[in-house]
Write an enzyme that holds these catalytic residues in place. Structure first.
Site, PDB file in Angstrom:
ATOM      1  NE  ARG A  69      -3.609   2.684   1.788  1.00 42.51           N
ATOM      2  CZ  ARG A  69      -4.348   3.269   0.861  1.00 42.51           C
ATOM      3  NH1 ARG A  69      -4.614   2.616  -0.267  1.00 42.51           N
ATOM      4  NH2 ARG A  69      -4.850   4.457   1.027  1.00 42.51           N
ATOM      5  CG  ASP A 145      -3.365  13.296  -6.579  1.00 46.65           C
ATOM      6  OD1 ASP A 145      -2.334  13.583  -5.955  1.00 46.65           O
ATOM      7  OD2 ASP A 145      -3.965  12.210  -6.459  1.00 46.65           O
ATOM      8  NE  ARG A 147      -2.036  11.585  -3.822  1.00 48.26           N
ATOM      9  CZ  ARG A 147      -3.017  10.779  -3.446  1.00 48.26           C
ATOM     10  NH1 ARG A 147      -2.905  10.082  -2.330  1.00 48.26           N
ATOM     11  NH2 ARG A 147      -4.105  10.668  -4.198  1.00 48.26           N
TER      12      ARG A 147
END
Length: 217
Positions: A69, A145, A147
């Protein structure tokens, strides 16, 4: 987010430190774990990997393809238990599931989709005025986003991981890892942590491409 951020050739990172760090689950039980730090990450941040299950100390089970994850830091959700998002429940779920099957939790210092804590709180204020989570980021001058998972690629390579099962509802994570040459064998979805408080937030995520089976969508 475009996956073009991943460079064709990544400078290798290396493991800096590897220590035992048992973790406590939501039910009060604890699981063995390893906390792993790195040298040479491209953004210079203190991202960490947590080895769980077959990748934790003293686990004698055979290790196969690791369940991984990529979890972006969320102080409000992970630490303070904010109900405005599903980050805290997802983190607890990830620790439990990876402990059961074996793999790594990468805890990435990317607060607020990488806009920072103060900007995230500003985004919350805009959400209170009617914008959704992505619109608020745009209104503050950021991308929806921000990221970049290049450091996650480096971390996995330093750990010797070239194929993995990815625990995520976000297709962009898998796309960025695969674009960097890692093999995502399976995409494993997290549970739906829905509440009256975070329903609008999860709806925005679902409409933005996350795989979330919300009632009415």
């Amino acid at each position: 987010m475009s996956v073009e951020r991943i460079p064709d050739r990544l400078a290798p990172a290396s493991v800096r430190r590897d220590v035992q760090l048992p973790l406590r689950l939501a039910d009060g039980s604890s699981v063995p774990a390893r906390m792993i730090t790195f040298r040479g990450l491209v953004d210079g941040r203190e991202h960490v990997a947590i080895g769980l299950g077959t990748h934790a100390p003293g686990d004698a089970r055979a290790s196969g393809v690791p369940l991984v994850r990529l979890h972006s830091e969320c102080l409000t959700g992970d630490v303070l238990g904010s109900a405005r998002c599903d980050c805290g429940p997802q983190l607890q779920e990830a620790v439990a599931r990876i402990s059961a099957s074996g793999g790594y939790l990468l805890y990435l210092r990317q607060e607020g989709r990488d806009i920072g804590l103060y900007n995230k709180i500003d985004a919350y204020a805009l959400q209170d005025e009617g914008l959704d989570t992505y619109e608020a980021n745009l209104a503050l001058g950021f991308a929806e986003d921000e990221r970049d998972y290049t450091p996650a690629v480096q971390m996995l390579q330093a750990l010797g991981v070239d194929r993995l099962d990815l625990l995520s509802n976000n297709p962009d994570k898998a796309a960025q890892l695969e674009d960097a040459g890692l093999r995502v064998e399976r995409r494993v979805h997290t549970g739906l942590h829905l509440s009256p408080v975070n329903a609008a937030y999860l709806t925005a995520k679902a409409l933005g491409g996350h795989v979330l089976h919300l009632p009415g969508l």
